[in-house]
Every structure is written in C-alpha cells, then in structure tokens.
Scaffold this motif. Structure first.
Motif, mmCIF file in Angstrom:
data_model
loop_
_atom_site.group_PDB
_atom_site.id
_atom_site.type_symbol
_atom_site.label_atom_id
_atom_site.label_comp_id
_atom_site.label_asym_id
_atom_site.label_seq_id
_atom_site.Cartn_x
_atom_site.Cartn_y
_atom_site.Cartn_z
ATOM 1 N N UNK A 181 -43.200 41.273 1.096
ATOM 2 C CA UNK A 181 -42.428 42.425 0.763
ATOM 3 C C UNK A 181 -42.617 43.101 -1.010
ATOM 4 N N UNK A 223 -44.946 42.546 -2.550
ATOM 5 C CA UNK A 223 -46.375 43.554 -3.063
ATOM 6 C C UNK A 223 -46.062 45.011 -3.044
ATOM 7 N N UNK A 224 -45.124 45.566 -2.256
ATOM 8 C CA UNK A 224 -44.769 47.219 -2.451
ATOM 9 C C UNK A 224 -44.077 47.136 -3.833
ATOM 10 N N UNK A 274 -31.319 50.263 2.600
ATOM 11 C CA UNK A 274 -32.385 49.618 4.163
ATOM 12 C C UNK A 274 -33.473 50.578 4.450
ATOM 13 N N UNK A 278 -37.296 51.574 3.112
ATOM 14 C CA UNK A 278 -38.007 51.325 3.310
ATOM 15 C C UNK A 278 -38.009 50.524 4.866
ATOM 16 N N UNK A 279 -36.965 50.760 5.106
ATOM 17 C CA UNK A 279 -36.604 49.916 6.351
ATOM 18 C C UNK A 279 -37.113 48.473 6.679
ATOM 19 N N UNK A 280 -37.019 47.791 4.940
ATOM 20 C CA UNK A 280 -36.877 46.354 5.189
ATOM 21 C C UNK A 280 -35.331 45.774 4.119
#
Lengths: 321, 514
Positions: free
Chosen positions: B197, B199-200, B406, B409-411
């Motif tokens: 995750x 990496x973004x 959250x 990026x839905x993360x």
C-alpha cells in the motif's frame, strides 16, 4: 437421547447455514459488483469504466459500484485485489504492460502477474507518435533522419516510466538505430501541454490522445497491426518498414481462486457489454480499439507478452530480481 | 459572444437548472466540509448520476458541486482546525483562532463573501479571457514547474509563524515524505518497507487529517475536563453587516487573491492547494499588520477562500480551450465532456456554445448561490459546533477522521498512517513545529522532483544537462520571484541597516518582524 438432540440441532444448524450458500451458488449474482479502478479519475481506465458502467449494470443483473484504489501506477489496487474475497463480486481493471513490468522491475510489487485472474481483455490503445501541427517533421522519416544526425537531442514525452509509451520509444530506438530521449510525465494527460508548449519535440502517446487533440497534433505513425478506422490517414509503423506493434491493453481481472463458473459469467457479461452498439460507438469515437479476449485467450496473451517483455527488460538491464 | 451569453442566461434560469445549481452547491458544501472527501472525489462520485441527465444538466450539476465543495472546506477549517479539502489549508491559520475567540461566525461570513467573489472572478476570466490565458498554461514546461515549486517553498517564511528554521525543517521533512512510494519518473521503489500500500506514497489528505485534526482533538481532550466547550461562543449582534463592511472595505486583498487563484488554476498540476497558500502569503506581505496574521485576522481567511474558489473557473480555462485540465476535478469534467461527445477546443465556443455558456454561467451562479446558503447554513453550523460539549465533539470528529482517511483511497493503511502522523503532529506541535510547512513540502516535492528530473533528461543533448533549468526567460522571471520572496522578510533589516545613522547601534532583537 441427549446426543441425538444435539445431533439434530447440529444438522438443522448445518442446513440453515448451508442454505444461503446454496442459494447464493445457484443465483450468482445476488450482490452488487465492485469494479475497482486503479488509476486517477479522468484517465483512460476511468473513462472506459464509465462507458461500461450502465450497460454492465444491465447485463450483470445487479448494481455496479465503481471504486477507486489509486497509487503506485496501479499496484496499490492490484495488490489489494488479490487479497479480496474470490467470490466474483470484486474485480479490478488491469492494464498491460503495467501488470507485467511492475513485478519484473520492482522486486516486490505486492502481486505477481499471474495472481491476477484474467476475466476479459476488452480494449487496447496502440502507441502513436505525434508532433505538433506546426512541426518541421512532416513524416516519420523526417524525424528519424534528424534524430540520427543529432543523437539524444529529440525528446519524446510519454505517460510515465515502464509504460507502453516508454517501451514504444525503446523499441523504436532499437529498430531504427536512433536515440530519442524519453521524458516520462505523470499520465498521458500531463504530457500533452509539454508538447503543445514546445517543451518536448514529440510524444509517444496513445491513440485516444491523438483523437482528442486531432486539431493540434500531427500523428506520424501508429504501432497497431492495421490502420485504425478513426485515424485512417495515419500509417502504421509496419507499413513504414518497422515491425513494431505495441500499446496499452486494458481488461478486468478477479482475485486468484475465483470459481470458473463465475469467471465465465463475468466474461460473458463483459462480452455483451463490449458488443452493445452504444458502447462500440463510444469506444470508437474515443479512439479505443476493441479487443474482446475471453479468460483463456487473455491469460495466454498475458503469458506471451510476459516472455516478450522479459527479454526486452533484460536487455535494458531493468530487471530487479 | 454576447448573444451566446444571453442564450446561456436563459438556459441557466430555467427552473430545472436553477434547482440543479442549488442542489449541487449544497451537496458540494456538505461533502467539502467533511475532511477526507475532496472536490475530485465528490465530482467523480457524482458522475454516474449525470448519465441519466442531458449533457447540460449533468455539467451544470458537476460544476455546482465542484464550486460548493471548495467553499465547504472552509467550515471544518474554521471550526475544527482541519481543512475540509486541501484548498482550505490556509484558512485554518486565521479561521480557527477566530473561532476560538468566539468569532467563528465572523470568519464564516468573511469566507462566504470571499468565496463568492473569488468564484465569480474565476468564472468571469473563464468566459471573457479564456483563449489568451490558456496560452500561459503552455509556457510552463518542466523547468518552469521546478521554479514554481521552489517559489512555493519560499512561502515558508510566512507560514512558519515564528521560527524560520523550524519552518524550513518542516518543509524539508515534507519534501522527504513526498518521495515515499514509486518515483514519478524512473519508477524506483522508495521507502515502502515492502508494504504494497505504501507504493502509492503518503496521501496529502491523510497527512492533513493527521497533522491538523488529530493534534487538535488530543489538545481538546486534554483540556476537556476544564472547559465545557471547545470554542468560545459569544453572541454577536450585527455580525453580518459588520463583517460584510469589513471585507468589502479592503477590495485589494479580495481582488489580488482572486487573481492569484485564477492564474494558479490555469497551470495544470497546480490547484487550490497551492493557490490558497500563495494568496495567504501575498496578503500577509501586502498587509500593514503582517504580525497579526496567524492570530485570527479576517484578511487571512478572505485571501485563502477567495483564491481557492477562483481556481474553479481558472482551472476550466485550459480545459475548455485546449482540453488540458487545470486542476484535478477538471480531469473528471473532461471525461464527462468526452462521454457526451463534446470535444474541448474552438467548436465548444461556436457549434456547442449553448452548452458551454450555460455550463460556465451555471458555475458562476453557484458562486452566488453560496452566499445565502452559506450565510444561513454556515452560521447555524458554527453555532452548533461552538455550543457542543467536547464529550460529543471529540468522538464525533474522531470518527470523521477515520472515515475520511479511509475514504480517500479505500485503504486501511491510510487510517493507520493518519493515526501515526496524528501522534507525531501532536509531539511536533509541542516542539513548536506547525503542520503547514510539512504539508507544503509534501505538495511541492513531486512538482519540483518531476520538473528537475524532466529538465535534466531534456538536456541530454547538452554537455551540462541541468542548463535547461536556466534557459527560458520565464525561468529567469520565476527565479527572480524566488529570490525576492525569500529575502523579503529580511528587507526590513537591510533597509534599517542602510538607513542607520552612523555611530548609533540598533540592537537587533528590536526589529523582529516575521
């Protein structure tokens, strides 16, 4: 007596618990479909998903939720996809060459290329080499001649590093024996003002962009098999003596372990979507080339490209494992 | 052109479009006030709803939502010290101190007026000056963007509010944080610790919530026992008239900030997040009382809010003329234009003029609609937040921070990072570091990095590749700006030094001006 009661109770419980599973298995789909877009809103992947959204809802038979998981050139979304529940309700748009080059060049991209279970490969956007309308280069030969005399001076912008655009420039440099300097931009959209403002000499971009900016760009040649009908006057590299066919391919993938029947249902659904006259019309207008590859065909295609890119990247010394 | 405008006006004032503008603006304001939901996300989420509408109605709705969203960001900035969108970062500097002093209503009234004026200036530029202004966008290449980034960093002297050294340290930290993730050019993997995750990279919104909101919540919670209220609440009489008079009595600030917003909007890649900080800096520099900035001054709120809403119209200038989105939400509007078969360019102003002018005028109208809606709803909201006990306010906002980080990026990793940076931000605040320079570094880092590396690559044909950074006249102008902006705070020292009568020593600590 007591044990029998417990047995009966367990049996009932088992039946009750199994019931929804059985029902669900019979009637896929019974829940909304989550369609993950791994790139910024407004880009090609998003545009495609938006064109598909309404017909997809119709043919899938349930609601479709387009959700964004952006970052790392797509890898953030794909590494999450492979950890999602493989029940056929979660799919993500995936792109070639990204899903091949990222695991090759990054060590750990969070997923492996073949973890992504190919559902349907629906479109491609061939690379196209364009210059400004007022450029001195009228043909591909003009540009290559100049580049031969001035190595490294001609700059070609494109969308990002390890993208189909960069591969296109690398391949062209190799095939024509020239040295164009590739300048990566964050997305094909960001590269456009650089060409219009004269900051780069040319763009290796996608067919979609050549259509969007047809009154500002002069396309020199396209890396497709045959000429595209919407760009009928643009010659292919093949016609001009360079056997180069390259571009970005887009499809959808599911998490590993998704049951075959659900993959098939999804693939059939996308097949109907991509044959919907309204979708075909919009795809054409926007410069997308419809590919229509089913699960097996798409997987074979990915494997073929994997072998091809591996050789190319090894030559460039870019492989990190 | 004027007949197009008249025709557009008759379209805008149809009942359907008026309702869409009203609904869109209100919806945008609500979404914008929620930290974590940005204008880009709001516009993207609304796209499916426009499918069933006519092209005009769809575009009108999206434009109104965008405008409302950028304005809505000021509510949370003023009331809970958290920018609702990155375009309102600067609004927290003076808006929140005002709210703390019980002048929250005043801040909201000023922000509303400024937003409306800024929005209108942007739209007027869009309608009347699009073709010449769009050319500006093209003049900026990689080298120019690098210098724009450097210029942005010189603002630190004004954001640091206290120590210049601490400000620069914060900005350096921000720039370093911006390198986390996949390199924009070259694709190298940097500082991801093998977490996919990461990496973004670290998201700006996550950092905004972490560095601005969480420390404030923790501070509130620590004081909670003593205070019954988070904000002071004073009933003010005639606040509306007084504030309007106060804002309009200084048209210079309003107009300057609106022009800054419009110009920054025109540049692709730079949006409201940069415009509001630049405008704040310039307002402070032009002010007769620069020392009052950061303590709760209406001018600060006016500058940032006028600038960010001017970005809306400004960003559409390269979009409609060249097909180049000026700010991220414009990229989505571009997608909608393409889907509707409307290709940006001259034909948008001739053959499709009815759609284009209706759209542009509707965006302008939504700026006007914000005034009554904002004055009524915004003041109500400020009273509500001000009188709410911390025991409801803290958990309520706490939930918002988690949902917001959250949603972007839905993360889940982002939620975790938000909490980590929240604690770090709390610690930093006690050491005298402010979140703003860090966030500025995070925004400008990628712009500078891309510009620098692209310029270097473009100079491959030269013996010294970096020379491309210095070749264009526009670069020289920008370099001059950078130098001027950097040394401005010290200008007072230099002047005084030169004017100093010989033989008399002036102790240095008396001329503290920053």
């Amino acid at each position: 007596m007591k044990r029998r009661n417990i047995c009966a109770l367990l049996l009932i419980l088992a039946v009750v618990l199994a019931l929804p599973l059985a029902v669900a298995a019979e009637t896929f789909p019974s829940k909304p479909l989550t369609y993950i877009v791994c790139f910024n809103p407004g880009g090609e992947s998003d545009l495609t998903a938006r064109i598909q959204e309404a017909p997809l809802k119709k043919y899938f038979g349930q609601d479709v939720i387009v959700s964004y998981k952006i970052g790392g050139g797509g890898s953030v979304g794909w590494s999450e996809l492979i950890q999602s529940k493989p029940d056929g309700y979660t799919i993500a748009g995936d792109n070639l060459p990204h899903i091949i080059l990222q695991p090759l060049t990054r060590g750990n991209a969070g997923y492996e290329t073949l973890d992504l279970q190919q559902v349907y490969m629906f479109e491609s956007t061939p690379n196209i080499l364009v210059v400004r309308q007022d450029s001195e280069f009228k043909t591909l030969q003009d540009l290559l001649d100049y580049a031969k005399e001035h190595p490294g001076v001609v700059t070609a912008g494109g969308s990002g590093s390890s993208s189909a655009n960069e591969l296109g420039v690398i391949m062209l440099n190799k095939a024509a024996g020239v040295k164009l300097t590739y300048i990566p931009f964050s997305g094909s959209g960001a590269a456009t003002p650089a060409l219009l403002g004269g900051h780069v000499g040319a763009l290796m971009t996608y067919s979609t962009m050549a259509i969007r900016y047809k009154d500002k760009f002069r396309p020199l040649a396209i890396m497709s098999d045959k000429r595209m009908s919407v760009l009928a006057d643009v010659p292919t590299f093949k016609e001009l003596g360079y056997d180069l066919v390259e571009g970005a391919y887009r499809g959808v993938a599911a998490p590993p372990g998704t049951p075959d029947d659900r993959i098939k249902y999804l693939a059939d659904t996308f097949d109907k979507v991509m044959k919907d006259p309204e979708v075909v019309k919009k795809m054409d207008e926007n410069g997308f080339k419809i590919e229509a590859m089913g699960p097996q065909e798409a997987t074979d295609f990915v494997k073929k490209k994997m072998a091809e890119y591996k050789v190319l990247m090894a030559e460039m010394g870019l492989i990190k494992k | 052109m004027f007949n197009h405008i008249l025709m557009g006006l008759t379209h805008v004032f149809s009942l359907e479009n008026l309702l869409l503008v009203l609904a869109g603006t209100v919806a945008g304001m609500i979404v914008g006030s929620l930290p974590g939901l940005t204008a880009t996300m709001a516009v993207a989420l609304l796209v499916p709803f426009t499918y069933t509408m006519s092209p005009v109605a769809g575009l009108v709705t999206l434009g109104a939502i965008y405008m409302g969203c950028i304005y809505g960001g000021c509510f949370s900035a003023i009331l809970i010290n958290t920018p609702g969108t990155p375009s309102s970062i600067g609004t927290t500097f003076d808006g929140y101190p005002l709210a703390k002093q019980g002048r929250g209503e005043e801040a909201i009234v000023a922000a509303t007026l400024a937003s409306a004026v800024g929005g209108l200036v942007g739209v007027i530029a869009l309608i009347f000056l699009s073709p010449p202004l769009a050319e500006i966008a093209l003049r900026f290449g990689p080298a120019e963007y690098f210098w724009v980034g450097v210029f942005g960093l010189t603002i630190i002297s004004s954001l640091a509010a206290g120590s210049f050294l601490k400000g620069m340290t914060g900005a350096g930290l921000g720039v370093l944080i911006s390198t986390i993730g996949i390199a924009p050019i070259g694709g190298d993997v940097r500082f991801t610790f093998d977490i996919p995750a990461m990496q973004g990279g670290l998201n700006l919104i996550v950092m905004l919530i972490g560095l601005f909101c969480v420390p404030e919540l923790l501070t509130l919670a620590l004081n909670g026992v003593k205070n019954h209220q988070a904000l002071e609440f004073k009933k003010q009489k005639g606040v509306l008239g007084d504030t309007v008079r106060k804002v309009l009595s200084k048209p210079g600030n309003l107009i300057r900030s609106s022009i800054i917003g419009t110009v920054v909007g025109i540049l692709p890649g730079a949006g409201g997040n940069i415009a509001n900080l630049v405008a704040y800096n310039e307002a402070r520099r032009a002010s007769k009382h620069p020392e009052k900035f950061g303590t709760g001054i209406i001018d600060g709120v006016v500058a940032t809010e006028a600038a960010n809403n001017a970005v809306v119209g400004g960003g559409m200038i390269p979009l409609v003329t060249l097909g180049i989105p000026g700010a991220p939400p414009d990229a989505i509007i571009y997608g909608v234009l393409m889907l509707q078969g409307l290709r940006p360019g001259p034909e948008l102003f001739t053959e499709r003029a009815d759609i284009t002018y209706t759209f542009m005028l509707a965006v302008g109208l939504s700026a006007i609609v914000m005034i009554p809606v904002g004055l009524y709803g915004g003041r109500l909201l400020s009273r509500f937040v001000a009188t709410l006990s911390p025991k409801y306010l803290i958990p309520g906002i706490g939930i918002l921070t988690i949902v917001g980080s959250y949603a972007i990026r839905n993360n889940y990793t982002d939620v975790l990072l938000m909490l980590i940076f929240g604690v770090i931000g709390f610690g930093l605040r006690y050491l005298g570091f402010h979140g703003a320079p860090i966030v500025l570094g995070l925004i400008l880092g990628p712009i500078m990095e891309e510009g620098l590396v692209q310029s270097y690559l473009m100079g491959q044909g030269n013996a010294w590749p970096y020379v491309t950074l210095f070749t264009s006249p526009l670069s020289w102008v920008l370099i001059a700006f950078c130098l001027m902006s950097f040394f401005w705070p010290y200008l007072g020292h230099i002047k005084r030094f030169l004017r100093r009568p010989t033989g008399r020593k002036v102790p240095f600590d008396t001329d503290k001006e920053e």
